[in-house]
Design a protein around this motif. Structure first.
Motif, short mmCIF file in Angstrom:
data_model
loop_
_atom_site.label_atom_id
_atom_site.label_comp_id
_atom_site.label_asym_id
_atom_site.label_seq_id
_atom_site.Cartn_x
_atom_site.Cartn_y
_atom_site.Cartn_z
N SER A 264 0.71 -1.08 -0.15
CA SER A 264 0.15 0.00 0.04
C SER A 264 0.83 1.14 -0.10
O SER A 264 0.28 2.46 0.00
N HIS A 265 2.14 0.98 0.00
CA HIS A 265 3.06 2.12 0.12
C HIS A 265 3.71 2.53 -1.32
O HIS A 265 3.81 1.72 -2.14
N TRP A 266 4.69 3.59 -1.14
CA TRP A 266 5.52 4.12 -2.51
C TRP A 266 6.70 3.40 -2.37
O TRP A 266 7.32 2.94 -1.39
N THR A 267 7.42 3.45 -3.58
CA THR A 267 8.97 3.13 -3.63
C THR A 267 9.76 4.18 -3.22
O THR A 267 9.35 5.01 -2.68
N ALA A 271 9.89 8.03 -2.36
CA ALA A 271 10.28 8.88 -1.11
C ALA A 271 11.33 9.81 -1.57
O ALA A 271 11.43 10.89 -0.83
N LEU A 272 12.45 9.49 -2.50
CA LEU A 272 13.31 10.40 -2.83
C LEU A 272 12.67 11.50 -3.53
O LEU A 272 13.06 12.69 -2.99
N GLU A 273 11.46 11.50 -4.07
CA GLU A 273 11.00 12.75 -4.76
C GLU A 273 10.20 13.70 -3.68
O GLU A 273 10.32 14.90 -3.98
N MET A 274 9.84 12.99 -2.72
CA MET A 274 9.30 13.96 -1.54
C MET A 274 10.34 14.66 -1.08
O MET A 274 10.31 15.94 -0.82
N LEU A 359 6.39 15.52 10.72
CA LEU A 359 5.46 14.82 11.18
C LEU A 359 4.68 14.05 10.09
O LEU A 359 4.07 14.63 9.03
N GLY A 360 4.65 12.81 10.25
CA GLY A 360 3.98 11.95 8.86
C GLY A 360 3.55 10.78 9.42
O GLY A 360 3.46 10.39 10.44
N ASP A 361 3.26 9.78 8.40
CA ASP A 361 2.50 8.41 8.66
C ASP A 361 3.78 7.44 8.17
O ASP A 361 4.73 7.69 7.99
N SER A 362 3.18 6.22 8.02
CA SER A 362 4.04 5.44 7.23
C SER A 362 4.78 5.61 6.28
O SER A 362 6.04 4.96 5.56
N PHE A 363 4.35 6.56 5.43
CA PHE A 363 5.08 6.83 4.08
C PHE A 363 6.33 7.50 4.56
O PHE A 363 7.08 7.34 3.42
N THR A 364 6.50 7.95 5.61
CA THR A 364 7.53 8.63 5.79
C THR A 364 9.05 7.76 6.48
O THR A 364 9.90 7.99 6.61
N LEU A 365 8.57 6.39 6.44
CA LEU A 365 9.58 5.56 6.92
C LEU A 365 10.72 5.43 5.99
O LEU A 365 12.04 5.49 6.16
N PRO A 366 10.35 5.18 4.49
CA PRO A 366 11.31 5.15 3.69
C PRO A 366 12.00 6.51 3.36
O PRO A 366 13.31 6.74 3.05
N VAL A 404 6.87 20.05 9.08
CA VAL A 404 6.54 19.51 7.77
C VAL A 404 5.21 18.54 8.22
O VAL A 404 5.57 17.73 9.14
N LEU A 405 4.02 18.59 7.57
CA LEU A 405 2.92 17.80 7.91
C LEU A 405 2.46 16.70 6.68
O LEU A 405 2.21 17.32 5.62
N GLN A 406 3.11 15.37 6.73
CA GLN A 406 2.69 14.69 5.62
C GLN A 406 1.73 13.79 5.86
O GLN A 406 1.65 12.99 6.92
N ILE A 407 0.56 13.64 5.23
CA ILE A 407 -0.59 12.79 5.30
C ILE A 407 -0.90 12.20 4.08
O ILE A 407 -0.99 12.71 2.96
N VAL A 408 -1.24 10.81 4.15
CA VAL A 408 -1.53 10.21 2.71
C VAL A 408 -3.15 10.53 2.29
O VAL A 408 -3.87 10.75 3.40
N GLU A 409 -3.57 10.24 1.22
CA GLU A 409 -4.93 10.53 0.71
C GLU A 409 -5.89 9.91 1.54
O GLU A 409 -6.92 10.49 1.93
#
Length: 438
Positions: A264-267, A271-274, A359-366, A404-409
Motif C-alpha cells: 500500500s506504500h510508495w517505492t 520517497a526520494l521525490e518527496m 510529522l508523518g505517517d508510514s509513508f515517511t519511513l522510507p 512539515v506535515l505529511q498525510i496520505v490521501e
C-alpha cells in the motif's frame, strides 16, 4: 432432625450446596462437566501462548501493525473485551492457519478465503460527514454496502490495492472542505510564530495507478466521484505540496509506477521525490548540486498479501544521495517513529540547514533513509502521536523552525485526525507563541 429442619427461616442451608445429598432439590455439584470443560479451555487459552513462548516459538506480525499487548486489569470491562484481539494476534501458528485456510478454500471451493471482507478502517465506524461523500453511496451497479467493502482489492496482473483507499472516501468522517479548513488553521498557528509550514499530500496507489484496478468493485463509483473533490479542496490551501504531478514525472522517468504492486506504500523513488520537492519548497534551486545513484536491491515483506492469506515480497531499489554532489549518504530506514527521532549529520552544501520537523505517517519511513542527506537538522515523528501526547508533539514543533506535515490521501479522506483537531491546533498556537522565531 432432618436437614430441612435445620434450615434457618428465610435463609439457605448452613452447608455448601455441593455437600448436600444428591437427591436433595438444592444439591449442586461443585464442578459439573461443563464447568470442567470451561476451566480446561481457560487454562489452554492463557497457558498455550506462554508455553510456546518459553519453547522459543514467537508470533509474527501479519497485518502491518504491532502485536496486541495483554490487556490491563485496570481497564475494567476492557480487560475482558481486550482478550480476543490479544489471543488472535499472539497465536503462534496464526500465519500457518491462514495459509491452510487459503489453500483449502482455493483447492476445494475454487475461490480465495474471505479474509478480506468488511471495512478496512483501523478504528470504529466512519459516518458520512456533511458536504462529503455519504456513508451509503449511490448503488446503480448493485454494489455491496459498507459490509461488502474489501480490505484488499485484487487488480490486474497481480496488483493489490488497500481497500481503505476506497472506503476512506465513501465513509468520510467529515467534509473535505472542513479538513482543508483545519489544515489552513494549523498552518496559520505555525506561521504566526515565525515558523514555516508545509503540508505534503501523498496520493494513494488507487489514485496514481488506476490502470490495474478491476472493472467492478464495491465503492468504485463513490470513490471516483469523491477523489477530484478531495484534491480540489486540499490543493487550494496555501502551503500544501501536492505530490501527484511530481509522482507522475517519476513514473515517466523510470518507466514504472512509484508504488509497489503488492504493497500500500510508495517505492524509494517516490520517497526520494518527496525529499527533493520538500527541499525545493524550502530553498528554491537547492537541489541543483544533488547527485543520486543506485545503492543496491533489497527484498522486504509486502503488507497486502497477508490480509488475504497469502505471502509476497517487495523488491526495492535503494539509493544514495549526495547533496554536495560528492558525499553520498543513505542513513537507513528508521524502524519506528512513535517517539521523536532527531538526526544532525555533518552539514554540507546543498543541504537545508534550518531545523526541520517532519510529522508523518508510514509513508515517511522510507523517506527517513534520505532526509539526513538533505537536511542537516531533521526530526521525525508520527503525527498520530498527538492522540497520546499532544503537548509533547507541540513542544517538538516549537523546537524547530520548519514544520512539515505529511498525510496520505486515504487519511485525509477519512478526516477527524487528531493532528487537525481544534484542540490540538489551540495547543500548538499556545506552545509556539512561547518560543516565537523572529
Amino acid at each position: 432432625m432432618t436437614l430441612d429442619d435445620r434450615r434457618p427461616v428465610g435463609g439457605l442451608p448452613p452447608i455448601h450446596e455441593a455437600w448436600m445429598p444428591r437427591e436433595h432439590a438444592l444439591h449442586r455439584p461443585r464442578h459439573g462437566g461443563r464447568q470442567l470443560t470451561a476451566l480446561v479451555s481457560a487454562l489452554v487459552f492463557f497457558a498455550a501462548p506462554a508455553l510456546m513462548w518459553i519453547g522459543g516459538m514467537r508470533p509474527v506480525e501479519l497485518e502491518n501493525h504491532e502485536l496486541t499487548g495483554f490487556p490491563s486489569v485496570f481497564d475494567g470491562w476492557g480487560f475482558l473485551t481486550g482478550m480476543d484481539p490479544w489471543a488472535t494476534d499472539n497465536l503462534v501458528f496464526r500465519a500457518q492457519a491462514i495459509d491452510a485456510a487459503g489453500w483449502v478454500s482455493e483447492t476445494f471451493f475454487g475461490e480465495p478465503a474471505p479474509f478480506d471482507q468488511g471495512t478496512s478502517a483501523p478504528t470504529g465506524p466512519l459516518p458520512g460527514g456533511p458536504g462529503g461523500p455519504s456513508s451509503e453511496p449511490d448503488n446503480p451497479n448493485n454494489e455491496p454496502n459498507a459490509a461488502g467493502y474489501r480490505r484488499v482489492i485484487e487488480g490486474e496482473d497481480g496488483w493489490l490495492y488497500l481497500g481503505e483507499d476506497v472506503t476512506g472516501k465513501c465513509q468520510s468522517g467529515q467534509s473535505f472542505g472542513e479538513t482543508a479548513q483545519r489544515i489552513g488553521q494549523l498552518r496559520d498557528a505555525v506561521e504566526a510564530s515565525g515558523r514555516t509550514f508545509v503540508m505534503v499530500a501523498v496520493p494513494d496507489k488507487w489514485t496514481m495507478v488506476p490502470e490495474n484496478l478491476p472493472d467492478s468493485y464495491a465503492g468504485k463509483k463513490c470513490a471516483e466521484e469523491a477523489t477530484p473533490k478531495l484534491w480540489s479542496a486540499v490543493s487550494s490551501v496555501d502551503g500544501v505540496l501536492d505530490m501527484r504531478d511530481p509522482l507522475r514525472n517519476v513514473a515517466e522517468q523510470f518507466d514504472r509506477p512509484p508504488y509497489y504492486s503488492l504493497d500500500s506504500h510508495w517505492t524509494n523513488e517516490g520517497a526520494l521525490e518527496m525529499v527533493r520537492q520538500l527541499a525545493e519548497r524550502l530553498e528554491p534551486d537547492i537541489t541543483e548540486s544533488w547527485e543520486i545513484r543506485e545503492r543496491g536491491e533489497v527484498t522486504v515483506h509486502a503488507d497486502l498479501p497477508p490480509l488475504i492469506g497469502r505471502e509476497g515480497d517487495n523488491r526495492a531499489i535503494t539509493y544514495e544521495l549526495a547533496a554536495d554532489g560528492e558525499s553520498f549518504e543513505n542513513a537507513g530506514v528508521l524502524p519506528d517513529l512513535r517517539a521523536p527521532v532527531r538526526r544532525t549529520p555533518r552539514p554540507t552544501t546543498g543541504m537545508v540547514h534550518r531545523p526541520t520537523l517532519v510529522l508523518g505517517d508510514s509513508f515517511t519511513l522510507p523517506v527517513s533513509a534520505y532526509l539526513p542527506a538533505a537536511f542537516s537538522d531533521v526530526t521525525q515523528l508520527y503525527y498520530t502521536t498527538v492522540d497520546d501526547d499532544a503537548g509533547m508533539v507541540a513542544r517538538t514543533m516549537a523546537a524547530n523552525e520548519v514544520v512539515v506535515l505529511q498525510i496520505v490521501e486515504r487519511a485525509i479522506a477519512r478526516g477527524n485526525l487528531g493532528v487537525l483537531s481544534e484542540e490540538f491546533i489551540a495547543t500548538v498556537r499556545q506552545e509556539l507563541q512561547k518560543r516565537p522565531i523572529r
